[in-house]
Design a protein around this motif. Sequence first.
Motif, short mmCIF file in Angstrom:
data_model
loop_
_atom_site.label_atom_id
_atom_site.label_comp_id
_atom_site.label_asym_id
_atom_site.label_seq_id
_atom_site.Cartn_x
_atom_site.Cartn_y
_atom_site.Cartn_z
N LEU A 1 -2.95 1.49 8.54
CA LEU A 1 -3.33 0.91 7.24
C LEU A 1 -3.49 -0.61 7.31
O LEU A 1 -3.92 -1.22 6.33
CB LEU A 1 -2.26 1.25 6.19
CG LEU A 1 -2.06 2.74 5.89
CD1 LEU A 1 -0.81 2.94 5.03
CD2 LEU A 1 -3.28 3.32 5.19
N GLY A 2 -3.13 -1.18 8.44
CA GLY A 2 -3.06 -2.64 8.54
C GLY A 2 -4.41 -3.32 8.61
O GLY A 2 -5.45 -2.69 8.83
N VAL B 1 0.85 -1.20 0.00
CA VAL B 1 0.00 0.00 0.00
C VAL B 1 0.88 1.25 0.00
O VAL B 1 0.66 2.19 -0.78
CB VAL B 1 -0.94 0.01 1.23
CG1 VAL B 1 -1.76 1.30 1.27
CG2 VAL B 1 -1.88 -1.18 1.20
N LEU B 2 1.91 1.23 0.85
CA LEU B 2 2.82 2.39 0.91
C LEU B 2 3.56 2.57 -0.42
O LEU B 2 3.75 3.70 -0.88
CB LEU B 2 3.82 2.23 2.06
CG LEU B 2 3.23 2.39 3.47
CD1 LEU B 2 4.24 1.97 4.53
CD2 LEU B 2 2.76 3.82 3.73
N ASP C 1 1.54 5.46 13.63
CA ASP C 1 1.95 4.10 13.28
C ASP C 1 1.20 3.69 12.01
O ASP C 1 0.04 3.27 12.05
CB ASP C 1 1.60 3.17 14.46
CG ASP C 1 2.00 1.74 14.19
OD1 ASP C 1 2.36 1.41 13.04
OD2 ASP C 1 1.94 0.93 15.15
N LEU C 2 1.87 3.85 10.87
CA LEU C 2 1.19 3.59 9.59
C LEU C 2 0.86 2.12 9.41
O LEU C 2 -0.12 1.77 8.75
CB LEU C 2 2.05 4.10 8.42
CG LEU C 2 2.15 5.63 8.33
CD1 LEU C 2 3.13 6.03 7.23
CD2 LEU C 2 0.80 6.28 8.08
N VAL D 1 7.98 11.82 8.01
CA VAL D 1 7.49 12.86 8.94
C VAL D 1 6.34 12.30 9.77
O VAL D 1 6.29 12.46 11.00
CB VAL D 1 7.05 14.15 8.18
CG1 VAL D 1 6.25 15.06 9.09
CG2 VAL D 1 8.25 14.88 7.61
N LEU D 2 5.42 11.59 9.09
CA LEU D 2 4.28 11.01 9.82
C LEU D 2 4.75 10.00 10.86
O LEU D 2 4.30 10.00 12.00
CB LEU D 2 3.31 10.34 8.84
CG LEU D 2 2.52 11.29 7.94
CD1 LEU D 2 1.71 10.51 6.91
CD2 LEU D 2 1.60 12.17 8.75
N GLU D 3 5.70 9.15 10.43
CA GLU D 3 6.19 8.12 11.36
C GLU D 3 6.88 8.74 12.56
O GLU D 3 6.73 8.28 13.69
CB GLU D 3 7.08 7.13 10.63
CG GLU D 3 6.21 6.10 9.91
CD GLU D 3 6.94 5.24 8.89
OE1 GLU D 3 8.08 5.57 8.53
OE2 GLU D 3 6.33 4.24 8.46
N HIS D 4 7.63 9.85 12.29
CA HIS D 4 8.29 10.52 13.40
C HIS D 4 7.33 11.31 14.29
O HIS D 4 7.67 11.67 15.40
CB HIS D 4 9.43 11.42 12.88
CG HIS D 4 10.62 10.61 12.46
ND1 HIS D 4 10.93 10.38 11.14
CD2 HIS D 4 11.55 9.94 13.18
CE1 HIS D 4 11.99 9.60 11.07
NE2 HIS D 4 12.39 9.32 12.30
#
Length: 191
Positions: A137-138, A109-110, A132-133, A125-128
């Motif tokens: 998205l999981g 997906v990423l 938690d992507l 940036v989002l992860e930092h």
Amino acid sequence: MTLLDDILGFNENFVADKVYESYETSKVPTMKAVMLTCMDTRLLDLSTKALGFKNGDVKVVKNAGATITHPYGSTMKSLLVGIYALGAEEIIIMGHKDCGMGGINVDQVLGTMKERGIKDETISVLEHSGIDLNHFLGGFSDVRENVRANIDMVFNHPLFDQSVPIHGLVIDPHTGEVELIQNGYDKVVSN
Ligand SMILES: [Zn+2]
């Protein structure tokens, strides 16, 4: 003709021919229930028809995988508001076999997002920032377990009235056959 043209054209006739008359009902659910199920295309009608529901019978909340990803997100809100403000007295959480969210590949997906122009930088940036992507998205590996986990999340939510039954079901998207995962009447706690 685009999809939107088709929709608007169809709608004009729908209203002009008064097709809506056969759907007229009230906003209070006749069967006094709110159901969370998956947005799968095969369940568009099947999710209600296979359970005997017609227009007006239940509130239906749909998302990818029939999953509550956050205790204070819109899905949880819909279930709570359904109970406390919109006339529902029972909750149904219904997953389905062969769900697209079962074993979804987050890396894939990423990867597709990146192909469509989302920058690596945005993702880091989002992860930092603590998002938690993988979780966001999981999906899940076992639909029955997922239904049980969702029931637990609602049942143990601080704003949930535990006298409200939460039923767990898994539907077959081909035949409409449902499997009972949790009989909500067995779990209720009297006020
Ligand atoms: Zn699904």
